[in-house]
Design an enzyme around this catalytic site. Structure first.
Site, PDB file in Angstrom:
ATOM      1  N   GLU A  40      -0.572   4.927 -11.755  1.00 54.42           N
ATOM      2  CA  GLU A  40      -0.312   4.244 -10.700  1.00 54.42           C
ATOM      3  C   GLU A  40       0.102   2.975 -10.898  1.00 54.42           C
ATOM      4  OE1 GLU A  40       0.127   4.886  -7.242  1.00 54.42           O
ATOM      5  OE2 GLU A  40       0.114   2.551  -7.444  1.00 54.42           O
ATOM      6  N   GLN A  41       1.580   2.420 -10.119  1.00 55.92           N
ATOM      7  CA  GLN A  41       1.512   1.258 -10.075  1.00 55.92           C
ATOM      8  C   GLN A  41       0.260  -0.101  -9.628  1.00 55.92           C
ATOM      9  OE1 GLN A  41       4.892   0.174  -8.360  1.00 55.92           O
ATOM     10  NE2 GLN A  41       3.846   0.776  -6.278  1.00 55.92           N
ATOM     11  N   ARG A 113      -5.747   7.557   6.975  1.00 57.60           N
ATOM     12  CA  ARG A 113      -5.221   7.970   5.225  1.00 57.60           C
ATOM     13  C   ARG A 113      -6.151   8.081   3.760  1.00 57.60           C
ATOM     14  NH1 ARG A 113      -0.288   7.622   4.577  1.00 57.60           N
ATOM     15  NH2 ARG A 113       0.780   7.830   6.901  1.00 57.60           N
ATOM     16  N   TYR A 221      -5.055   8.106  18.560  1.00 56.19           N
ATOM     17  CA  TYR A 221      -6.296   9.608  18.531  1.00 56.19           C
ATOM     18  C   TYR A 221      -7.030   8.851  17.988  1.00 56.19           C
ATOM     19  CZ  TYR A 221      -3.698  10.314  13.901  1.00 56.19           C
ATOM     20  OH  TYR A 221      -2.383   9.903  12.740  1.00 56.19           O
ATOM     21  N   ASP A 298       7.527  11.993  -0.923  1.00 57.23           N
ATOM     22  CA  ASP A 298       8.625  11.502  -0.489  1.00 57.23           C
ATOM     23  C   ASP A 298       9.702  10.770  -1.108  1.00 57.23           C
ATOM     24  OD1 ASP A 298       6.865  11.063   1.959  1.00 57.23           O
ATOM     25  OD2 ASP A 298       6.889   8.573   2.218  1.00 57.23           O
TER      26      ASP A 298
HETATM   27  C1  LIG Z   1       3.880   5.463  10.061  1.00 61.69           C
HETATM   28  C2  LIG Z   1       3.870   6.690   9.365  1.00 61.69           C
HETATM   29  C3  LIG Z   1       3.007   7.610  10.419  1.00 61.69           C
HETATM   30  C4  LIG Z   1       2.739   8.936   9.757  1.00 61.69           C
HETATM   31  N1  LIG Z   1       1.871  10.140   9.783  1.00 61.69           N
HETATM   32  C5  LIG Z   1       1.926  11.274   9.481  1.00 61.69           C
HETATM   33  C6  LIG Z   1       0.757  12.323   9.958  1.00 61.69           C
HETATM   34  O1  LIG Z   1       0.671  11.838  10.638  1.00 61.69           O
HETATM   35  N2  LIG Z   1       0.695  13.340   8.779  1.00 61.69           N
HETATM   36  C7  LIG Z   1       1.862  13.345   7.701  1.00 61.69           C
HETATM   37  O2  LIG Z   1       1.654  14.331   6.600  1.00 61.69           O
HETATM   38  N3  LIG Z   1       2.346  12.408   7.074  1.00 61.69           N
HETATM   39  C8  LIG Z   1       2.515  11.083   7.695  1.00 61.69           C
HETATM   40  N4  LIG Z   1       3.029  10.261   7.669  1.00 61.69           N
HETATM   41  C9  LIG Z   1       3.832  10.381   5.860  1.00 61.69           C
HETATM   42  C10 LIG Z   1       3.096   9.762   4.423  1.00 61.69           C
HETATM   43  O3  LIG Z   1       2.690   8.493   4.913  1.00 61.69           O
HETATM   44  C11 LIG Z   1       4.055  10.500   3.753  1.00 61.69           C
HETATM   45  O4  LIG Z   1       5.131  11.122   4.069  1.00 61.69           O
HETATM   46  C12 LIG Z   1       3.109  10.277   2.798  1.00 61.69           C
HETATM   47  O5  LIG Z   1       2.273   9.332   2.229  1.00 61.69           O
HETATM   48  C13 LIG Z   1       3.998  10.409   1.202  1.00 61.69           C
HETATM   49  O6  LIG Z   1       2.922  10.757   0.084  1.00 61.69           O
HETATM   50  P1  LIG Z   1       3.526  10.486  -1.450  1.00 61.69           P
HETATM   51  O7  LIG Z   1       2.726  10.513  -2.160  1.00 61.69           O
HETATM   52  O8  LIG Z   1       4.633  11.399  -1.980  1.00 61.69           O
HETATM   53  O9  LIG Z   1       4.657   8.627  -1.911  1.00 61.69           O
HETATM   54  P2  LIG Z   1       3.150   7.502  -1.519  1.00 61.69           P
HETATM   55  O10 LIG Z   1       2.073   7.610  -0.208  1.00 61.69           O
HETATM   56  O11 LIG Z   1       3.865   6.860  -1.060  1.00 61.69           O
HETATM   57  O12 LIG Z   1       2.472   6.891  -2.939  1.00 61.69           O
HETATM   58  C14 LIG Z   1       3.913   6.763  -3.123  1.00 61.69           C
HETATM   59  C15 LIG Z   1       3.098   5.987  -4.714  1.00 61.69           C
HETATM   60  O13 LIG Z   1       3.373   6.516  -5.680  1.00 61.69           O
HETATM   61  C16 LIG Z   1       3.572   4.453  -6.575  1.00 61.69           C
HETATM   62  N5  LIG Z   1       4.787   4.630  -7.090  1.00 61.69           N
HETATM   63  C17 LIG Z   1       5.697   3.771  -7.107  1.00 61.69           C
HETATM   64  N6  LIG Z   1       6.566   3.330  -8.234  1.00 61.69           N
HETATM   65  C18 LIG Z   1       5.404   3.554  -8.783  1.00 61.69           C
HETATM   66  C19 LIG Z   1       6.133   3.818 -10.241  1.00 61.69           C
HETATM   67  N7  LIG Z   1       7.403   3.036 -10.219  1.00 61.69           N
HETATM   68  N8  LIG Z   1       5.331   4.125 -10.973  1.00 61.69           N
HETATM   69  C20 LIG Z   1       3.798   4.021 -10.643  1.00 61.69           C
HETATM   70  N9  LIG Z   1       3.915   4.655  -9.338  1.00 61.69           N
HETATM   71  C21 LIG Z   1       4.537   4.049  -8.571  1.00 61.69           C
HETATM   72  C22 LIG Z   1       2.727   3.477  -4.831  1.00 61.69           C
HETATM   73  O14 LIG Z   1       1.827   2.823  -5.095  1.00 61.69           O
HETATM   74  C23 LIG Z   1       2.336   5.153  -4.815  1.00 61.69           C
HETATM   75  O15 LIG Z   1       0.838   4.682  -5.404  1.00 61.69           O
HETATM   76  C24 LIG Z   1       3.563   8.832   7.945  1.00 61.69           C
HETATM   77  C25 LIG Z   1       3.910   7.963   7.553  1.00 61.69           C
HETATM   78  C26 LIG Z   1       4.153   6.853   8.253  1.00 61.69           C
HETATM   79  C27 LIG Z   1       5.028   5.506   8.068  1.00 61.69           C
END
Ligand SMILES: Cc1cc2nc3c(=O)[nH]c(=O)nc-3n(C[C@H](O)[C@H](O)[C@H](O)COP(=O)(O)OP(=O)(O)OC[C@H]3O[C@@H](n4cnc5c(N)ncnc54)[C@H](O)[C@@H]3O)c2cc1C
Length: 432
Positions: A40-41, A113, A221, A298
């Site tokens: 994790e960065q 979250r 909510y 994502d």
């Molecule tokens: C306004 C809003 C409302 C939302 N509501 C919902 C909801 O109700 N329900 C739902 O399911 N989803 C919701 N989401 C979507 C959800 O937040 C994301 O889809 C989800 O957090 C994606 O998770 P992830 O782990 O793929 O990416 P992220 O949460 O972006 O995590 C990526 C991680 O990787 C780390 N990282 C990045 N680059 C590097 C690197 N080069 N080297 C090492 N580490 C790195 C980051 O620091 C981070 O910890 C919402 C999003 C928004 C913006």
């Protein structure tokens, strides 16, 4: 089941990114007996933001991991999702979440979250996942027997599988795919405040309420056992439309909700104004797996958030990846090592079409929610006519099909607004 033997201390899987997706994958894979290391960065594991909606297609997985009760104790299980018109406040549609739970076998819940992230983090710690901070992954390469990551400090790490869960602005996606994020010109403001601060605002504490309006929507909510109240305000930015870089600023927030009903307007002053989230997604892609580097969460399929499925899809990805590993790990017992290539091919086969459908449907929902003029009235006529117990819009996403290779081909049909006759519109105009 025993994974192929690795030198002591060497991981079987490296996960880049310790968000909800990365931790979900790390937990799922470690439950299969794999040694997993998360890079994790950030200086500490954590989450920024406010509430998350967690639908039955995710609570089903949390239950399998033995985490549902802990998650429920930190969240809220609401009674309904109610959709209202943001201008006149009128109810348009409702999902009965008790009935939904009966239908899908698992609850619809909402939680902070950081609480969900904490549940996954503690489970990873208990499962023996190696959790390393201050590790920024800058590059990915395939090797003869796996993949290698380069870190910003000049070091490298290797494993048979690398999972890139580094989020919307993924370095892995940039290097392996090279596409750009897509701006919707919409921006989200969030807030989570003590419930006492909003009790006078005519809120529905036991429901998820979504107020949809012209070029804006507002979600509300309760969180944390009802002690806190979450709000999300989303609107189209005129500055973004004008091509400016500094878009989505608080002055635009106030202007965007000027015409809305009292309940929405009362909520706007409570929104956090020190940061906001530009609503970006990416076009769906077919290839998430590049040799032994697999995109997840994502990094693979960032959606606009109108279906509240982004974090859920990330957790589903990890579950499917681990199940496919298990299905193809039999070779490990004979000493040949797990068939990662077959497992990764199945991971793509199960997930890509489902996530494409969520991404494209979320875009279509956004268009539908944000209609103005006669189209808004046509939309309201359709939503008002919907039967509360019509699950045709939720079966494909809340049911278990997203986790299996047997899903029907995607067949999203946008609501045919043009088919709503003039009489309906006239009736809506007279009510407006
Ligand atoms: C306004 C809003 C409302 C939302 N509501 C919902 C909801 O109700 N329900 C739902 O399911 N989803 C919701 N989401 C979507 C959800 O937040 C994301 O889809 C989800 O957090 C994606 O998770 P992830 O782990 O793929 O990416 P992220 O949460 O972006 O995590 C990526 C991680 O990787 C780390 N990282 C990045 N680059 C590097 C690197 N080069 N080297 C090492 N580490 C790195 C980051 O620091 C981070 O910890 C919402 C999003 C928004 C913006």
């Amino acid at each position: 089941m025993s994974p192929e033997p690795r030198p002591a201390g060497q991981p079987d899987v490296l996960v880049a990114g310790g968000g909800i997706g990365g931790l979900g994958a790390a937990l799922a894979l470690s439950r299969q007996g794999l040694r997993v290391r998360v890079l994790e960065q950030a200086a500490a594991f954590g989450e920024v933001g406010a509430g998350l909606q967690i639908a039955p297609n995710c609570t089903r997985i949390l239950a399998e991991y033995g985490l549902l009760e802990e998650a429920k104790s930190l969240g809220v299980v609401p009674e309904n999702i109610v959709m209202r018109d943001a201008l006149d406040g009128r109810e348009l549609s409702r999902l009965d979440l008790r009935d939904l739970e009966r239908r899908y076998g698992f609850p619809y819940m909402v939680m902070h979250r950081s609480d969900l992230h904490g549940v996954l983090l503690r489970a990873c710690e208990r499962a023996g996942v190696q959790l390393l901070t201050d590790r920024t992954v800058t590059g990915y390469e395939n090797t003869a027997d796996g993949a290698l990551v380069r870190l910003a400090d000049g070091t490298t790490e290797q494993a048979p599988l690398v999972v890139a869960a580094d989020g919307l602005h993924s370095a892995a996606r940039l290097g392996l795919v090279g596409d750009d994020v897509v701006s919707s010109d919409y921006v989200a403001y969030r807030a989570a405040v003590p419930i006492e601060q909003v009790r006078g605002n005519d809120i529905a504490e036991k429901d998820v309420t979504v107020h949809i309006g012209p070029h804006c929507h507002f979600v509300q909510y309760a969180l944390r056992g009802g002690e806190m109240f979450n709000q999300v305000a989303v609107f189209r930015s005129p500055k973004a439309l004008a091509g400016r870089d500094d878009w989505g600023t608080p002055d635009e927030l106030d202007a965007a909700f000027e015409r809305t009903c009292d309940t929405v307007r009362d909520g706007i002053p409570l929104m956090w104004r020190d940061r906001w989230w530009q609503m970006l997604d990416r076009d769906p892609i077919d290839t998430w797996v590049h040799g032994r580097v697999a995109l997840l969460g994502d990094a693979a399929h960032p959606p606009l958030q109108y279906m509240a499925q982004g974090a859920i899809m990330a957790i589903e990805d990890g579950w499917v990846l681990a199940k496919q590993y298990a299905a193809h790990a039999a070779a490990a017992a004979s000493g040949a090592g797990p068939d990662w290539d077959a497992a990764l091919a199945e991971y793509e086969a199960v997930r890509v079409e489902h996530c494409r459908r969520v991404q494209t449907t979320a875009r279509a929902w956004g268009e539908l929610w944000h209609l103005d003029g006669d189209d808004r009235l046509r939309r309201n006529a359709i939503l008002t006519a919907r039967d509360t117990h019509d699950y045709s819009f939720t079966d494909w996403v809340y049911g278990p099909t997203a986790l299996t290779p047997d899903e029907e081909p995607p067949m999203f049909t946008p609501i045919p607004l043009a088919s709503v006759g003039a009489a309906h519109v006239a009736a809506e105009v007279s009510r407006a």
